[in-house]
Design a protein around this motif. Structure first.
Motif, PDB file in Angstrom:
ATOM      1  N   LYS A   1       0.836  -1.206   0.000  1.00 40.91           N
ATOM      2  CA  LYS A   1       0.000   0.000   0.000  1.00 40.91           C
ATOM      3  C   LYS A   1       0.875   1.262   0.000  1.00 40.91           C
ATOM      4  N   GLN A   2       1.936   1.227   0.798  1.00 38.97           N
ATOM      5  CA  GLN A   2       2.830   2.391   0.864  1.00 38.97           C
ATOM      6  C   GLN A   2       3.468   2.676  -0.494  1.00 38.97           C
ATOM      7  N   ALA A   3       3.645   1.615  -1.287  1.00 36.30           N
ATOM      8  CA  ALA A   3       4.262   1.785  -2.613  1.00 36.30           C
ATOM      9  C   ALA A   3       3.223   2.172  -3.669  1.00 36.30           C
ATOM     10  N   GLY A   4       2.000   2.372  -3.247  1.00 38.81           N
ATOM     11  CA  GLY A   4       0.972   2.822  -4.187  1.00 38.81           C
ATOM     12  C   GLY A   4       0.183   1.702  -4.844  1.00 38.81           C
ATOM     13  N   VAL A   5       0.387   0.471  -4.384  1.00 38.28           N
ATOM     14  CA  VAL A   5      -0.382  -0.645  -4.958  1.00 38.28           C
ATOM     15  C   VAL A   5      -1.813  -0.548  -4.431  1.00 38.28           C
ATOM     16  N   THR A   6      -2.778  -0.578  -5.327  1.00 40.74           N
ATOM     17  CA  THR A   6      -4.155  -0.345  -4.883  1.00 40.74           C
ATOM     18  C   THR A   6      -4.961  -1.625  -4.675  1.00 40.74           C
ATOM     19  N   ARG A   7      -4.487  -2.735  -5.258  1.00 35.57           N
ATOM     20  CA  ARG A   7      -5.205  -3.998  -5.039  1.00 35.57           C
ATOM     21  C   ARG A   7      -4.244  -5.171  -5.163  1.00 35.57           C
ATOM     22  N   GLY A   8      -4.538  -6.225  -4.404  1.00 42.26           N
ATOM     23  CA  GLY A   8      -3.648  -7.374  -4.496  1.00 42.26           C
ATOM     24  C   GLY A   8      -4.066  -8.506  -3.577  1.00 42.26           C
ATOM     25  N   ILE A   9      -3.332  -9.608  -3.708  1.00 47.29           N
ATOM     26  CA  ILE A   9      -3.588 -10.783  -2.863  1.00 47.29           C
ATOM     27  C   ILE A   9      -2.255 -11.252  -2.290  1.00 47.29           C
ATOM     28  N   ILE A  10      -2.206 -11.407  -0.983  1.00 51.12           N
ATOM     29  CA  ILE A  10      -1.026 -11.962  -0.320  1.00 51.12           C
ATOM     30  C   ILE A  10      -1.447 -13.345   0.179  1.00 51.12           C
ATOM     31  N   ASP A  11      -0.672 -14.365  -0.118  1.00 52.54           N
ATOM     32  CA  ASP A  11      -0.990 -15.706   0.373  1.00 52.54           C
ATOM     33  C   ASP A  11       0.289 -16.353   0.896  1.00 52.54           C
ATOM     34  N   LEU A  12       0.432 -16.304   2.227  1.00 49.45           N
ATOM     35  CA  LEU A  12       1.623 -16.883   2.846  1.00 49.45           C
ATOM     36  C   LEU A  12       1.215 -18.231   3.439  1.00 49.45           C
ATOM     37  N   GLY A  13       1.219 -19.249   2.603  1.00 48.64           N
ATOM     38  CA  GLY A  13       0.886 -20.605   3.051  1.00 48.64           C
ATOM     39  C   GLY A  13      -0.448 -20.676   3.776  1.00 48.64           C
TER      40      GLY A  13
END
Ligand code: FAD
Ligand code: MG
Length: 343
Positions: A189-201
């Protein structure tokens, strides 16, 4: 002649800077996802807007930083130093680790010890995934006095952690992946990414709004099928979705299955008819701790705890193939052999 040399030098420098600039741009190209092994699992990060290579790099460096501080498998980690000094001396630790241990204590208290970060000796004794075996009752009983979160002494002014009894050991396997997921989202978010999915196992975080404004669809692992097969899916706005289940790490002996989520009071894998618990909320560290806590508490006490927490929901999947959810969950079953049951 002198002037000509200066001109050539200026041109060379100009070309050099342009080439460097182009190189930088091409190095920092946009990618839709990146996968790496870390925290003893597969970590998949998908950034759909401004997913620059540099952002992925920063996220995975941060995950590795967290692993280096919080992994009991790394001898030089702060957590290993705390464990080695148990019963002897307080250890000064990095503030990130101090913060996670503080939260772990909070969830231990909230769950009345169902979640307990001092399960380290039990994890080592059972050795699930490493040298798995059923310990003797005597071995288990000898260790039980060491499993008590109240014996973690924290000094917030000096950032020190002290385990009061020799032989005690912290294990943050049920909370640190959630912290890492929160950090990944923060960096994105700080880098300006507005949408995404994080999947850590299995620690999933969907953030931002989808381009077509529809809800995110997040699958929940089918406990009876191979990894990646969903039992159904949740539809949600920005949330973290974290599952604790008995199907990932376990071994079988004499036709019985023994998994990695322990009842800290008995010293055995928690058995209460549950196959998995998924917690849906805003903070992944909280969801991670809660999914483990609620799994150990079982459906009755676990769902009661979830209902006291605003903005928090859960999906319970049972051995008898029934599924129960709390009120705020939008869940669709895909495997017809499972069915919704009333509360
Ligand atoms: P969760 O339910 O979230 O956690 C279960 C885990 O928490 C158990 O495996 C145990 O470690 C602990 N636990 C069990 N019962 C309780 C309880 N009642 N209260 C509190 N905690 C409990 N795995 C590897 O194989 N190799 C590695 O090198 C490795 N390094 C890791 C480093 C870090 C920093 C972290 C966070 C995890 C690492 N792991 C590693 C994975 C770890 O061992 C666990 O298997 C994993 O975190 C389990 O997560 P889960 O979401 O499946 O289950
Ligand atoms: Mg957990």
């Amino acid at each position: 002649m002198k002037l000509c040399a200066k001109k050539i030098l200026a041109r060379c420098l100009c070309i050099f800077f342009i080439l460097n600039f182009l190189l930088l741009i091409s190095c920092d190209r946009i990618e839709s996802s990146h996968i790496e092994e870390a925290l003893g699992t597969v970590c998949l990060v998908s950034l759909f807007e401004q997913g620059k290579k540099s952002v992925y790099k920063n996220i995975f460096s941060r995950i590795q930083e967290i692993e280096k501080l919080m992994s009991v498998n790394i001898l030089s980690s702060d957590i290993s130093r705390i464990n080695a000094a148990a019963g002897k001396t307080p250890i000064n630790v990095h503030e990130d680790l101090f913060y996670v241990i503080e939260k772990a204590k909070y969830f231990a208290q909230l769950s009345e010890g169902a979640f307990d970060p001092t399960v380290g000796p039990l994890v080592s004794l059972w050795g699930i995934g490493k040298n798995s075996h059923i310990p003797s009752q005597e071995e288990i009983e000898n260790l039980l006095p060491l499993i008590n979160w109240r014996n973690i002494e924290l000094d917030a002014s000096a950032y020190t952690v002290f385990l009061k009894l020799e032989g005690m050991a912290l294990d943050l396997g049920a909370i640190a992946k959630g912290y890492a997921a929160d950090e990944a989202v923060r960096i994105a978010k700080q880098a300006g990414v507005t949408r995404g999915i994080i999947d850590l196992g299995g620690n999933v975080f969907v953030f931002g709004e989808k381009k077509d404004k529809t809800l995110w669809k997040v699958g929940i692992q089918n406990p009876n099928e191979r990894r990646g097969d969903a039992i159904g899916f949740l539809q949600t706005t920005e949330k973290t979705i974290v599952t604790s289940g008995i199907y990932e790490r376990y071994f079988e002996e004499n036709g019985k299955s023994y998994h990695h989520i322990f009842d800290p009071f008995q010293g055995y894998p928690a058995q209460n008819g549950l196959l998995s618990v998924t917690v849906i909320t805003d903070n992944s560290m909280n969801a991670d701790a809660l999914s483990t806590a609620v799994f150990v508490l079982g459906y009755k006490a676990g769902s009661a705890l979830i209902k006291t927490l605003p903005g928090t929901d859960a999906v319970f999947i049972f051995e008898d193939k029934s599924i129960k959810t709390t009120a705020g969950v939008n869940f669709t079953i895909m495997d017809d052999s499972f069915y919704f049951a009333e509360e």
